[in-house]
Design a protein around this motif. Structure first.
Motif, mmCIF file in Angstrom:
data_model
loop_
_atom_site.group_PDB
_atom_site.id
_atom_site.type_symbol
_atom_site.label_atom_id
_atom_site.label_comp_id
_atom_site.label_asym_id
_atom_site.label_seq_id
_atom_site.Cartn_x
_atom_site.Cartn_y
_atom_site.Cartn_z
ATOM 1 N N PHE A 167 0.826 -1.202 0.000
ATOM 2 C CA PHE A 167 0.000 0.000 0.000
ATOM 3 C C PHE A 167 0.864 1.257 0.000
ATOM 4 O O PHE A 167 0.661 2.170 -0.805
ATOM 5 C CB PHE A 167 -0.948 0.023 1.212
ATOM 6 N N VAL A 168 1.822 1.318 0.920
ATOM 7 C CA VAL A 168 2.696 2.488 1.033
ATOM 8 C C VAL A 168 3.425 2.715 -0.287
ATOM 9 O O VAL A 168 3.562 3.848 -0.757
ATOM 10 C CB VAL A 168 3.663 2.334 2.236
ATOM 11 N N LYS B 247 2.403 1.851 -3.323
ATOM 12 C CA LYS B 247 1.450 2.361 -4.337
ATOM 13 C C LYS B 247 1.220 3.862 -4.174
ATOM 14 O O LYS B 247 1.140 4.592 -5.163
ATOM 15 C CB LYS B 247 0.121 1.619 -4.259
ATOM 16 N N ILE B 248 1.101 4.326 -2.932
ATOM 17 C CA ILE B 248 0.916 5.760 -2.697
ATOM 18 C C ILE B 248 2.174 6.515 -3.132
ATOM 19 O O ILE B 248 2.098 7.528 -3.835
ATOM 20 C CB ILE B 248 0.574 6.038 -1.219
ATOM 21 N N HIS C 279 2.430 6.746 -6.877
ATOM 22 C CA HIS C 279 1.548 7.775 -7.437
ATOM 23 C C HIS C 279 2.237 9.135 -7.416
ATOM 24 O O HIS C 279 2.280 9.840 -8.426
ATOM 25 C CB HIS C 279 0.233 7.838 -6.656
ATOM 26 N N TYR C 280 2.769 9.511 -6.259
ATOM 27 C CA TYR C 280 3.406 10.820 -6.139
ATOM 28 C C TYR C 280 4.719 10.894 -6.915
ATOM 29 O O TYR C 280 5.090 11.954 -7.412
ATOM 30 C CB TYR C 280 3.599 11.202 -4.672
ATOM 31 N N GLY D 105 7.103 9.986 -0.462
ATOM 32 C CA GLY D 105 5.822 9.332 -0.729
ATOM 33 C C GLY D 105 5.509 8.240 0.273
ATOM 34 O O GLY D 105 4.350 8.023 0.636
ATOM 35 N N GLY E 112 2.051 7.700 2.418
ATOM 36 C CA GLY E 112 1.355 6.406 2.441
ATOM 37 C C GLY E 112 1.230 5.846 3.843
ATOM 38 O O GLY E 112 0.161 5.379 4.244
ATOM 39 N N ILE F 25 -1.338 7.561 6.121
ATOM 40 C CA ILE F 25 -2.735 7.249 5.804
ATOM 41 C C ILE F 25 -3.203 6.027 6.595
ATOM 42 O O ILE F 25 -4.352 5.951 7.014
ATOM 43 C CB ILE F 25 -2.922 7.038 4.287
ATOM 44 N N TRP G 43 -7.631 15.893 4.141
ATOM 45 C CA TRP G 43 -7.161 15.538 2.798
ATOM 46 C C TRP G 43 -8.190 15.918 1.738
ATOM 47 O O TRP G 43 -7.849 16.630 0.780
ATOM 48 C CB TRP G 43 -6.817 14.051 2.737
#
Length: 171
Positions: A22-23, A25-26, A29-30, A41, A45, A48, A104
């Protein structure tokens, strides 16, 4: 010593593989959309999904197995708009940060709501340069087209989001 692969979270990080995924993927993205360094990033992540939500900068750096500088950079970037709250830890150079649950969407909304204003500024630039050669105004005209389309598409989006938020809050 294991060589660090760009975009890969260190094997030394105590996160589970699912959390790392997950971390990552976030951060990805950035990294792709903003050119943000991977470690910065990771901080977004992790914050969140972190538990507890309140984490010290040193704890974040340790759990992500990164230097503290990316944590400080993200905290400095996202505290002023209210995405994070920051609480100094007396007698140390450390501090806690917490992701504000509602901040956010509000920060994104604030940024997107300003797109029509930017569009108006670009339109003003076209007016200012109306007598200039096309080669000089070409970039500005492309920007105007893009921001014009985005501005029109955004009309009503935040009303729909607010309606959705109200419905889910009532449930």
């Amino acid at each position: 010593m294991t060589e660090k692969i760009e975009g890969a979270i260190s094997e030394r990080s105590p996160l589970t593989e699912a959390e790392k995924s997950f971390v990552h993927k976030i951060a990805e993205h950035y990294h792709i959309t903003d050119g943000m360094e991977w470690e910065r990033g990771y901080v977004i992540g992790w914050m969140i999904i972190s538990f507890p939500a309140k984490q010290s900068a040193n704890e974040i750096a340790k759990v992500l197995d990164i230097p503290r500088e990316p944590v400080d950079w993200i905290a400095d970037l996202l505290t002023p708009p209210g995405v994070y709250t920051r609480e100094e830890i007396p007698g140390t150079d450390d501090y806690y940060i917490t992701l504000n649950d509602g901040a956010w969407p509000n920060a994104v909304e604030h940024s997107f709501r300003r797109i029509p204003e930017f569009h108006a500024a670009v339109q003003h630039g076209i007016e200012v340069l109306k007598d200039q050669p096309e080669e000089r105004t070409e970039r500005l005209r492309r920007m105007e087209e893009l921001y014009g389309v985005i501005s029109r598409k955004l009309e009503g989006v935040f009303d729909v989001f607010e309606e959705h938020r109200n419905k889910t809050a009532a449930v």
